[in-house]
Write a protein that holds these residues in place. Structure first.
Motif, mmCIF file in Angstrom:
data_model
loop_
_atom_site.group_PDB
_atom_site.id
_atom_site.type_symbol
_atom_site.label_atom_id
_atom_site.label_comp_id
_atom_site.label_asym_id
_atom_site.label_seq_id
_atom_site.Cartn_x
_atom_site.Cartn_y
_atom_site.Cartn_z
ATOM 1 N N GLY A 9 0.810 -1.220 0.000
ATOM 2 C CA GLY A 9 0.000 0.000 0.000
ATOM 3 C C GLY A 9 0.838 1.263 0.000
ATOM 4 N N THR A 10 2.055 1.155 0.515
ATOM 5 C CA THR A 10 3.027 2.246 0.492
ATOM 6 C C THR A 10 4.355 1.661 0.031
ATOM 7 O OG1 THR A 10 1.915 3.386 2.312
ATOM 8 C CG2 THR A 10 4.182 4.037 1.856
ATOM 9 N N LEU A 11 4.949 2.331 -0.958
ATOM 10 C CA LEU A 11 6.211 1.858 -1.520
ATOM 11 C C LEU A 11 7.246 2.973 -1.489
ATOM 12 C CD1 LEU A 11 4.767 0.178 -4.740
ATOM 13 C CD2 LEU A 11 5.480 -0.994 -2.644
ATOM 14 N N THR A 12 8.492 2.631 -1.280
ATOM 15 C CA THR A 12 9.573 3.597 -1.407
ATOM 16 C C THR A 12 10.010 3.586 -2.863
ATOM 17 O OG1 THR A 12 10.282 3.175 0.856
ATOM 18 C CG2 THR A 12 11.862 4.277 -0.599
ATOM 19 N N PHE A 31 1.448 4.565 -10.349
ATOM 20 C CA PHE A 31 1.073 5.870 -9.811
ATOM 21 C C PHE A 31 1.022 5.794 -8.296
ATOM 22 C CE2 PHE A 31 -1.981 8.979 -8.268
ATOM 23 C CZ PHE A 31 -1.500 10.123 -8.881
ATOM 24 N N ALA A 32 1.459 6.874 -7.651
ATOM 25 C CA ALA A 32 1.411 6.959 -6.188
ATOM 26 C C ALA A 32 1.225 8.415 -5.776
ATOM 27 C CB ALA A 32 2.704 6.406 -5.583
ATOM 28 N N VAL A 33 0.845 8.598 -4.519
ATOM 29 C CA VAL A 33 0.729 9.928 -3.923
ATOM 30 C C VAL A 33 1.823 10.040 -2.871
ATOM 31 C CG1 VAL A 33 -0.739 11.478 -2.585
ATOM 32 C CG2 VAL A 33 -1.751 10.048 -4.379
ATOM 33 N N ALA A 34 2.622 11.086 -2.978
ATOM 34 C CA ALA A 34 3.764 11.269 -2.080
ATOM 35 C C ALA A 34 3.304 11.531 -0.650
ATOM 36 C CB ALA A 34 4.630 12.425 -2.568
ATOM 37 N N VAL A 47 2.039 6.358 -1.657
ATOM 38 C CA VAL A 47 0.855 5.581 -1.299
ATOM 39 C C VAL A 47 0.144 5.182 -2.596
ATOM 40 C CG1 VAL A 47 -1.301 5.565 0.018
ATOM 41 C CG2 VAL A 47 0.667 6.872 0.859
ATOM 42 N N THR A 48 -0.130 3.898 -2.750
ATOM 43 C CA THR A 48 -0.706 3.383 -3.991
ATOM 44 C C THR A 48 -2.170 2.973 -3.865
ATOM 45 O OG1 THR A 48 0.014 1.121 -3.524
ATOM 46 C CG2 THR A 48 1.543 2.533 -4.765
ATOM 47 N N GLU A 49 -2.731 3.053 -2.673
ATOM 48 C CA GLU A 49 -4.115 2.642 -2.439
ATOM 49 C C GLU A 49 -4.830 3.693 -1.618
ATOM 50 O OE1 GLU A 49 -3.642 -1.022 -0.326
ATOM 51 O OE2 GLU A 49 -3.198 -2.160 -2.131
ATOM 52 N N GLY A 50 -6.138 3.766 -1.781
ATOM 53 C CA GLY A 50 -6.947 4.683 -0.990
ATOM 54 C C GLY A 50 -7.630 5.713 -1.874
ATOM 55 N N VAL A 51 -8.359 6.613 -1.228
ATOM 56 C CA VAL A 51 -9.067 7.684 -1.931
ATOM 57 C C VAL A 51 -8.395 9.006 -1.594
ATOM 58 C CG1 VAL A 51 -11.275 8.865 -2.238
ATOM 59 C CG2 VAL A 51 -11.235 6.392 -1.840
#
Length: 112
Positions: A9-12, A31-34, A47-51
């Motif tokens: 769910g969170t990747l470096t 795609f991810a959100v920093a 973060v790769t999951e969530g709203v």
């Protein structure tokens, strides 16, 4: 099991360009959100999951469940599939005009 690495769910990831906390970014088709600020090339938790509320093309209306794509050139979401890779779906109606939209990330690479 011995082959499990992490939940995912969170990747470096290496920041492909300077990113601010809460900004979207694309590494390949992932795609991810920093979750923090990072300079180009520096490691950043993504973060790769969530709203998330993310910037969008203002002159678009979104329906709930509409596919959302990442326009990496303009660093914003778009409903036009020719603008970039699929990152998720809209979870709230977004009116035209509006500059942000709610996006549920698909949690993986485009097309996954």
């Amino acid at each position: 099991m011995k082959n499990f690495v992490q939940p995912g769910g969170t990747l470096t990831l290496p920041a492909p360009y300077a990113v601010a906390s809460g900004a979207g970014f694309l590494v390949g088709v992932l795609f991810a959100v920093a979750s923090g600020d990072a300079a180009a090339g520096a490691p950043v938790e993504g973060v790769t999951e969530g709203v998330f509320t993310l910037p969008k093309t203002g002159a678009q209306a979104w329906t709930i469940g509409a596919r959302v794509y990442w326009d990496d050139a303009n660093k914003r979401c778009d409903s036009d599939s020719t603008k970039g890779v699929l990152i998720g779906v809209a979870t709230v109606i977004a009116v035209n005009p509006s500059t942000t939209g709610y996006v549920r990330l698909n949690g993986g690479a485009a097309g996954a």
